[in-house]
Design a protein around this motif. Sequence first.
Motif, PDB file in Angstrom:
ATOM      1  N   TYR A  96       0.869  -1.177   0.000  1.00  0.00           N
ATOM      2  CA  TYR A  96       0.000   0.000   0.000  1.00  0.00           C
ATOM      3  C   TYR A  96       0.904   1.225   0.000  1.00  0.00           C
ATOM      4  CZ  TYR A  96      -3.325   3.570   1.477  1.00  0.00           C
ATOM      5  OH  TYR A  96      -4.091   4.706   1.537  1.00  0.00           O
ATOM      6  N   VAL A  97       1.162   1.745  -1.184  1.00  0.00           N
ATOM      7  CA  VAL A  97       2.018   2.923  -1.327  1.00  0.00           C
ATOM      8  C   VAL A  97       1.289   3.926  -2.221  1.00  0.00           C
ATOM      9  CG1 VAL A  97       4.207   1.720  -0.995  1.00  0.00           C
ATOM     10  CG2 VAL A  97       3.207   1.831  -3.274  1.00  0.00           C
ATOM     11  N   LEU A  98       1.609   5.182  -2.036  1.00  0.00           N
ATOM     12  CA  LEU A  98       0.994   6.227  -2.846  1.00  0.00           C
ATOM     13  C   LEU A  98       1.631   6.235  -4.228  1.00  0.00           C
ATOM     14  CD1 LEU A  98      -0.849   8.704  -3.140  1.00  0.00           C
ATOM     15  CD2 LEU A  98       1.046  10.095  -2.269  1.00  0.00           C
ATOM     16  N   PRO A  99       0.867   5.925  -5.272  1.00  0.00           N
ATOM     17  CA  PRO A  99       1.425   5.940  -6.626  1.00  0.00           C
ATOM     18  C   PRO A  99       1.890   7.347  -7.001  1.00  0.00           C
ATOM     19  CG  PRO A  99      -0.653   4.744  -6.581  1.00  0.00           C
ATOM     20  CD  PRO A  99      -0.527   5.446  -5.261  1.00  0.00           C
ATOM     21  N   VAL A 100       3.089   7.434  -7.515  1.00  0.00           N
ATOM     22  CA  VAL A 100       3.654   8.724  -7.899  1.00  0.00           C
ATOM     23  C   VAL A 100       2.803   9.350  -9.006  1.00  0.00           C
ATOM     24  CG1 VAL A 100       5.679   9.880  -8.852  1.00  0.00           C
ATOM     25  CG2 VAL A 100       5.962   7.951  -7.282  1.00  0.00           C
ATOM     26  N   GLY A 101       2.459  10.621  -8.828  1.00  0.00           N
ATOM     27  CA  GLY A 101       1.754  11.352  -9.871  1.00  0.00           C
ATOM     28  C   GLY A 101       0.303  10.972 -10.076  1.00  0.00           C
ATOM     29  N   ILE A 102      -0.304  10.230  -9.136  1.00  0.00           N
ATOM     30  CA  ILE A 102      -1.674   9.768  -9.345  1.00  0.00           C
ATOM     31  C   ILE A 102      -2.650  10.941  -9.465  1.00  0.00           C
ATOM     32  CG2 ILE A 102      -2.092   9.482  -6.860  1.00  0.00           C
ATOM     33  CD1 ILE A 102      -3.885   7.093  -7.572  1.00  0.00           C
ATOM     34  N   SER A 103      -2.405  12.016  -8.740  1.00  0.00           N
ATOM     35  CA  SER A 103      -3.296  13.182  -8.846  1.00  0.00           C
ATOM     36  C   SER A 103      -3.218  13.805 -10.232  1.00  0.00           C
ATOM     37  CB  SER A 103      -2.928  14.234  -7.794  1.00  0.00           C
ATOM     38  OG  SER A 103      -3.084  13.723  -6.490  1.00  0.00           O
ATOM     39  N   PHE A 104      -2.014  13.869 -10.794  1.00  0.00           N
ATOM     40  CA  PHE A 104      -1.837  14.531 -12.084  1.00  0.00           C
ATOM     41  C   PHE A 104      -2.537  13.778 -13.207  1.00  0.00           C
ATOM     42  CE2 PHE A 104       1.792  15.923  -9.521  1.00  0.00           C
ATOM     43  CZ  PHE A 104       1.673  17.299  -9.644  1.00  0.00           C
ATOM     44  N   TYR A 105      -2.268  12.456 -13.331  1.00  0.00           N
ATOM     45  CA  TYR A 105      -2.885  11.766 -14.457  1.00  0.00           C
ATOM     46  C   TYR A 105      -4.373  11.501 -14.231  1.00  0.00           C
ATOM     47  CZ  TYR A 105      -2.212   7.201 -12.045  1.00  0.00           C
ATOM     48  OH  TYR A 105      -2.229   6.138 -11.161  1.00  0.00           O
ATOM     49  N   THR A 106      -4.804  11.413 -12.970  1.00  0.00           N
ATOM     50  CA  THR A 106      -6.231  11.233 -12.710  1.00  0.00           C
ATOM     51  C   THR A 106      -7.024  12.456 -13.159  1.00  0.00           C
ATOM     52  OG1 THR A 106      -5.853   9.748 -10.839  1.00  0.00           O
ATOM     53  CG2 THR A 106      -7.978  10.872 -10.930  1.00  0.00           C
ATOM     54  N   PHE A 107      -6.585  13.640 -12.753  1.00  0.00           N
ATOM     55  CA  PHE A 107      -7.311  14.855 -13.132  1.00  0.00           C
ATOM     56  C   PHE A 107      -7.147  15.174 -14.615  1.00  0.00           C
ATOM     57  CE2 PHE A 107      -7.086  15.712  -8.502  1.00  0.00           C
ATOM     58  CZ  PHE A 107      -8.443  15.890  -8.283  1.00  0.00           C
ATOM     59  N   GLN A 108      -6.005  14.824 -15.186  1.00  0.00           N
ATOM     60  CA  GLN A 108      -5.820  15.081 -16.611  1.00  0.00           C
ATOM     61  C   GLN A 108      -6.739  14.188 -17.446  1.00  0.00           C
ATOM     62  OE1 GLN A 108      -1.984  16.198 -18.003  1.00  0.00           O
ATOM     63  NE2 GLN A 108      -2.038  14.806 -19.734  1.00  0.00           N
ATOM     64  N   SER A 109      -6.831  12.916 -17.077  1.00  0.00           N
ATOM     65  CA  SER A 109      -7.729  12.017 -17.784  1.00  0.00           C
ATOM     66  C   SER A 109      -9.181  12.419 -17.589  1.00  0.00           C
ATOM     67  CB  SER A 109      -7.501  10.575 -17.298  1.00  0.00           C
ATOM     68  OG  SER A 109      -8.372   9.678 -17.948  1.00  0.00           O
ATOM     69  N   MET A 110      -9.531  12.773 -16.363  1.00  0.00           N
ATOM     70  CA  MET A 110     -10.908  13.153 -16.057  1.00  0.00           C
ATOM     71  C   MET A 110     -11.294  14.466 -16.731  1.00  0.00           C
ATOM     72  SD  MET A 110     -12.607  12.971 -12.275  1.00  0.00           S
ATOM     73  CE  MET A 110     -11.597  14.310 -11.630  1.00  0.00           C
ATOM     74  N   SER A 111     -10.329  15.354 -16.938  1.00  0.00           N
ATOM     75  CA  SER A 111     -10.635  16.626 -17.593  1.00  0.00           C
ATOM     76  C   SER A 111     -11.093  16.407 -19.031  1.00  0.00           C
ATOM     77  CB  SER A 111      -9.408  17.536 -17.567  1.00  0.00           C
ATOM     78  OG  SER A 111      -8.410  17.088 -18.467  1.00  0.00           O
ATOM     79  N   TYR A 112     -10.603  15.341 -19.652  1.00  0.00           N
ATOM     80  CA  TYR A 112     -11.036  15.002 -21.010  1.00  0.00           C
ATOM     81  C   TYR A 112     -12.527  14.692 -21.027  1.00  0.00           C
ATOM     82  CZ  TYR A 112     -11.703  11.838 -25.027  1.00  0.00           C
ATOM     83  OH  TYR A 112     -12.176  11.199 -26.148  1.00  0.00           O
TER      84      TYR A 112
END
Length: 340
Positions: free
Chosen positions: A175-191
């Motif tokens: 259980y580790v925080l994936p690096v950059g998960i906020s960036f690619y999550t919001f970028q994908s969702m913005s589409y």
Amino acid sequence: MLFHTWTFFIFFIVTIVGFWALRPTRFWLHWILLASAVFYGWWHPYYLLLVFYSTALDYFIVGWMERGPRLAKPGWRLSASVVVLVGAVVVGLMAPGGWGGLVAAVGFFAVVLAVGHWLRSRRAWLWVSIINNLSVLVFFKYAGFAIENMNTLLARLGAGQLPSAESLMPPGWEYVLPVGISFYTFQSMSYTIDFYRGIIAREPSFVRFAAFVTFFPQLVAGPIERAKNLLPQFAKIPRVTLADVSDGASLFLVGLFKKVALANYLGPYVDRVYGDVATQGGAALALATFAFGWQIYFDFSGYTDMARGAARCMGFRLMLNFRNPYLAVSLADFWSRWHI
């Protein structure tokens, strides 16, 4: 793989060589996608499953959204879905051998997708995207903290304990925080959000959309790109001029200086003071707080400059993300300058 390491330098040279070699072919986009997968998988291989899930989810949701009406009444289907959803989570948590969390998650996401298919509306699909993406983000960023505090409260009340976030992971997975998960999550969702609002058209190519979401220069530290800005740049091979290469290299070096010479220089002093607050005087704490403000600025700004510089060397233009935020005159102005 950090930007200021020799590993990234070697990786970037190989990527540039392959990019130029494949420019005359239609495989240049596949090469960028492969390079981005190697870059992100270098941190932890199972990270790739998360970014693939987010990418595939929003790609297909926009396709389904395109065929659906703007609005639809949920009717009885919504109530039935809630019942099935609760049942799936309960069954998942009872699964043996550490697989309960994964089973519950699969059940949860399957039911949410089923709701979208039942309702068949653009708004429903928008909420399916938001719920799925934010659920993954919230679990990996906040589940451990939330469960730990809940268990502390339950212990004081003499009640049972919730399972830890680590126990909800499949066997062998950390259980580790994936690096950059906020960036690619919001970028994908913005589409998905931009398509719903009618700002952009649906992207028919999965490879092109995946390259947009996972583009390695800005994958782990931003800036978060709107689809209307970056996605069209993958429609055809970018034209790269000598000015692009020189400007990109200069921008990368400026970011490298901010990170290595400034942020990393201030970091040890801040850590030393904050690590032993009880023995520090007021002047030392004030100076450390001042230094910390500049440390995080040089850290974030430096990474953003390096990302923009690396992308520029390949002919891609990423948005400016910082505009003198410490000159802001209000909190709103500060936020708009920090994340333009």
